[in-house]
Design a protein around this motif. Sequence first.
Motif, PDB file in Angstrom:
ATOM      1  N   UNK A   4      36.229  42.882  12.312  1.00 22.18           N
ATOM      2  CA  UNK A   4      35.445  42.487  12.765  1.00 22.18           C
ATOM      3  C   UNK A   4      34.777  41.088  12.056  1.00 22.18           C
ATOM      4  N   UNK A   5      35.013  41.010  10.751  1.00 20.05           N
ATOM      5  CA  UNK A   5      34.301  40.321  10.703  1.00 20.05           C
ATOM      6  C   UNK A   5      35.803  39.170  11.052  1.00 20.05           C
ATOM      7  N   UNK A  29      36.417  32.259  15.881  1.00 26.64           N
ATOM      8  CA  UNK A  29      36.035  31.628  16.720  1.00 26.64           C
ATOM      9  C   UNK A  29      36.030  30.481  16.013  1.00 26.64           C
ATOM     10  N   UNK A  30      34.954  30.028  15.100  1.00 27.70           N
ATOM     11  CA  UNK A  30      35.246  28.858  14.793  1.00 27.70           C
ATOM     12  C   UNK A  30      36.403  28.374  13.601  1.00 27.70           C
ATOM     13  N   UNK A  56      42.154  23.926  18.591  1.00 24.59           N
ATOM     14  CA  UNK A  56      43.214  24.837  18.410  1.00 24.59           C
ATOM     15  C   UNK A  56      44.101  25.654  19.644  1.00 24.59           C
ATOM     16  N   UNK A  57      44.988  25.229  20.004  1.00 27.83           N
ATOM     17  CA  UNK A  57      45.164  26.209  21.216  1.00 27.83           C
ATOM     18  C   UNK A  57      45.870  27.303  20.454  1.00 27.83           C
ATOM     19  N   UNK A  58      45.315  28.688  21.298  1.00 28.79           N
ATOM     20  CA  UNK A  58      46.163  29.894  19.783  1.00 28.79           C
ATOM     21  C   UNK A  58      46.532  30.800  21.056  1.00 28.79           C
ATOM     22  N   UNK A  59      47.338  31.725  20.420  1.00 29.50           N
ATOM     23  CA  UNK A  59      48.023  32.697  20.906  1.00 29.50           C
ATOM     24  C   UNK A  59      47.866  33.673  19.788  1.00 29.50           C
ATOM     25  N   UNK A  96      36.729  37.847  24.640  1.00 33.04           N
ATOM     26  CA  UNK A  96      36.428  35.564  24.350  1.00 33.04           C
ATOM     27  C   UNK A  96      37.768  34.944  24.841  1.00 33.04           C
ATOM     28  N   UNK A  97      38.978  35.154  25.757  1.00 29.61           N
ATOM     29  CA  UNK A  97      39.589  34.548  25.692  1.00 29.61           C
ATOM     30  C   UNK A  97      39.935  33.666  26.945  1.00 29.61           C
TER      31      UNK A  97
END
Lengths: 597, 604
Positions: free
Chosen positions: A532-533, A539-540, A545-548, A559-560
Amino acid sequence: MTKITPPEFITRSEEQLDKGYDPKVAQGLMQFLKPYAGHMIFALVLIVIVTAAAVSGPYFVKLAIDEGIAANDPLALRNIALAYLIVSIIQLGFNYWRVRIMARVGQHVLYDVRTAMFAHLQKLSLSFYNRYSVGRVITRVINDVGTLREFITWAVLAIVRNLLGIIGTLIAMIALNFQLSMLTFAVLPVMVWVTIAFRKAARQNYRKVRAAVSWGNSVLAENINGVRVVQAFSRQQHNYNTFSGYVNRYYLETSLDAVWVASLFTPVIDLLGALATALVVYVGGTAVLGESITAGVLIAFVLYIDRFFEPIRDLSRRFDTLQSTMAGGERILELLNTPVEVRDEANAAEMQPITGAVRFDNVSFHYSDDPVLVLDSIQLDVKPGETVALVGETGAGKTTIVKLLARFHDPTSGGVHIDGVDLRTVTQGSLRRQMGMVLQDPFLFNGTVKENILFGRLDAKDDEVIAAAKAVGAHDFIMNLKNGYETSVEEGGLTLSVGQRQLISFARALLANPRILILDEATSSVDTQTEHIIQSALAALLKGRTSFVIAHRLSTITNADKIVVIDGGRIIEQGKHADLLAAQGRYYELYKTGFQD
Amino acid sequence: MKNLIRSAAFLRPYAWQAFASLLMLLALTGLNLVVPRIIQAVVDDGLLRGDTAYLVRSALLLFGLGLVSALLGLGNRYASEWIAAHVSYDLRNRMYDHIQYLPFTYHDHAQSGQLISRCIEDVRAIEKFAGSSIPELARFALLTFGILGVMLSANLELAVISLLPMIPLILMTGWFGTKIGKLFFAVDQAVGEVSNRLQENVTGVQVVRAFAREEYETKRFESANMDVFRKWLHVIDEWAKIMPTTNWLITIGTILILYFGGQMVIAGELTVGAVAAFNAYLLMMAEPAQALTGLVNAGGEAAAGAQRVFEVLDAEPDIKSKKEARVLSALKGEVEFRHVSLKYQNENNHSLTDINVKVGQNKIVALIGPTGSGKTSLVNLIPRFYDVSDGAVLVDGRDVRDVELTSLRRQIGIVLQTSLLFSDTIRANIAYGRPDAAEEEIIAAAKAAQAHEFIEGFTKGYDTIVGERGVTLSGGQRQRVAIARALLTDPRILILDDSLSSVDTQTEKLIQAALDKLMEGRTTFVIAHRLSTVRRADLILVMDKGHIVESGTHDELLKAGGLYKEIHDLQLMQREEALTDIQPITGNKPTHENTLYAPRSNAG
Ligand SMILES: Nc1ncnc2c1ncn2[C@@H]1O[C@H](COP(=O)(O)OP(=O)(O)O)[C@@H](O)[C@H]1O
Ligand SMILES: Nc1ncnc2c1ncn2[C@@H]1O[C@H](COP(=O)(O)OP(=O)(O)O)[C@@H](O)[C@H]1O
Ligand SMILES: [Mg+2]
């Protein structure tokens, strides 16, 4: 002959090699000797000088006796002794020089060969490593290369020396008596035939021995790496029986076969020598009796026969070494010549700074050893900065998708594009340096925690390392380790808990500050609170960046920007969380079960 | 030297063969001395006598002797190589077996590349030395003493003079001997380091590629490789010193004989023939002198290898059954931790502190807690992978240290957190704990672990060979094969260490359902992060920093309002968010917590 049949992957390469590979092997190995040609020629000159000096020894003795002692001339005796001393010192010096040069050349070559192999291993595609176990790689780079040492260090020059000796003796013999020479040489065709037969048998044997070593090492290495499972299942006895009864025994039996042939060779050569001597004694003796030659000639001739066969005997021993070396050499070259499946094209460009648009264009893919398609017509468009979540059953092909994105493999058909550039047209290094991956299996190297995080970006500063560790919630536990960031983790990170290993490899990927971030079940072994942390920090971190992201705990992916549902290698749904739920399709099912009991 | 003598023990089973090889070598040496005599006799008698029959006989004799010496040569070489091969066979078996029994702690800190190289390269060095050393040494001694005897009896004064160079030669060889062993040891260590680099590079290949660190890795390899090179140079320097010098000192002997012997002749104390004969004797010393250097060299190499081999063989497997250990019969499955503390080797902090739990027969225990809190450490104590630093772990009331290890571990099925498979067929991997299991049992286990379906999906089904460590399977597939492997052993105590972390939620549910049945009648320990798995347990242990901070059932722990409640609330929050996501779609009201979190009795 052994009745044990090693597994197919051990024997396979032998068969391939059996087709008269010789000249190519010799050529391939020569390549490595070439840079040292100058040294070797020099050593050769030294050897000629040393040999000349050695030959002059008896001459000095003769001089000392004739001119000094017999002539009752103490001064001459002193001078001759002195001259002899000087010559012997020169011989000593040159010999010292020669040994150093050749032994060094030998080591240089080993160094070069090993480095070349390692460099090639760095290029070989990942599918190579699916088939090739650690033990086998180690065997090739350490043991097979080791067979070269003895040969280069000692044998090369010895062969030259012997050949010189043979030629010299040959000339002397012919000069002395032509008929007796021919008589002696009568055994040569037999010898050539024996040698050819031996070569074949020996080579085959040594190939088996090399294969046996390889098999043994891979079983050994696997047992060592898997020792925890071995013990958990109390398999020791069973494994021992297999090892001693098959693997190690195969090694023993192939070695004995090889040794038998090798032991046979020298005596046969000796025997031929004895035959020649006997012939000469008989025929020559008759000739002496018939007074066509003198007894002196006969005696000299018999001595020459001995001199003639001595280097041949030595050669025969070297020849055995040569066979073993060639068997090793074949395997070295086999590795060096293993084609690189995923390689940079000759005209490959550097990947420009990535903005992050990713496109899978009708990508299908199967791994090389199974023709079943793992990915089937994948069509995917990702805009720069988007977060893509891949969800689906295990084995659906999620990891495979991200592997293609990092170009660990090339698609079987279709293409993967980043910023509109087909990945096959850029260099792998320039591509991957802009990516950060957290792999499903965290792997840590032998070294400190800090070094492991730094693996992501070697020139990062300490505070950046700490910042990365803090971002994934690893800082606290690292500080609790014995020496904080300087604590050394053992090979594979074995003294850390699995979750801790994951956090470190997560920090490593963040430190790389990648343009594209890939998280493949990056937190699967991490507790929910830590996860969770990380989520909130992420998020920040993902911004820009693009992320997978691949994850089974669906709370991490809601949230994707885009959720892609994979099933059996196909994309069956994609869209935003809310849309997919509304569609009440597969994602909805997955999501529901994820939160129900 | 000490190590060399110790490794000589491996020759003991082959004493007869060694003796035979020695005899053959001696006979061979003798024969080689005889042949020139025969030739001389032929010349002296045969030719002078003019006797053809005698010539024929001599020729036949020569050939016959050649035949005999060829046979002896064959016998001697084969015998010594045979011994060497068997010694190394035995040694490798010993190493292999010993390593299997070394405890986890040892392997946690051992470098596998080094271990591998010890088993191979170092054993080989011993092998090379083993077969030939004894005959060679005997031959050396015989030759030396023979020649010495002849020389000393011929002319004491000249013998002493000509043998003067032997003193530095012996000193040098001795010095070489003490030095070369150390140098070879350094070489071996360096080679071991190279194989370590390789081992690490191959196992971590994906990480290396992912971060494009090939160059960096190549540099690291090169530096290890360069180290081997450098260490070899030290050896070579010694070789370059000793080998030519040995020859040179013999030559010096000749010069001394010529000079001093010559003066004696001139003074009329000696004949020229005696000087020549002396010189001939001295030249005969050249061969054993060189042989000695070779022997010392091989001995040094073997000693270095032996040291590294014995370092492994001397590592005591300190986790092993005691002599009077009881063989466990069928377990009931009670497990008790009594004031257990655990401090790993070389660590400062305790990983477990004062753990006190008693688990009854057939109960399900769940462990939950932050990463690194000691969950794995705790369950690893049950099969006695590590020994406690304090307190005791009891199974059926017996301290695990007092029972026979195999009988304990055979009744425990554990799915380790990192599910490692072997490069073998999937079938063999599942049957790993019970190689004799029938096909149906294997399939049944695979079905229970929800693995059957995907296995059948492969072209070769159960005969599919997986890559080393299981790399050709996806993470979740690997975990399921590992679960099947544990289930097949039908254990009394089942341990699942975070075994479903890579499994998707749907598959997880199916496995859960299968496990619910399988857990009946066994004591089970489950480590998991998802409460859905944990909450059904009879006993939940909440761990933090090596302590059990809370324990009880789900309901009890919720009431207590500690760490468990925090974890629960976090997951509940996520769940509720999820439900609000789903709810407007399904149109259902958010279901009440109690029906979602149905007690296990109802669910089962
Ligand atoms: N290196 C490999 N060689 C052969 N088959 C593989 C390899 N890696 C994965 N596979 C197979 O490809 C399929 C997809 O695997 P993967 O992409 O890892 O799935 P997941 O969706 O769980 O990440 C699986 O059936 C797996 O067995
Ligand atoms: N083999 C080991 N040697 C030394 N320390 C270890 C070893 N295994 C685990 N540890 C340490 O013990 C602590 C507990 O680890 P572990 O029991 O694996 O945690 P988890 O609760 O995540 O399973 C961690 O701090 C870890 O670093
Ligand atoms: Mg995966």
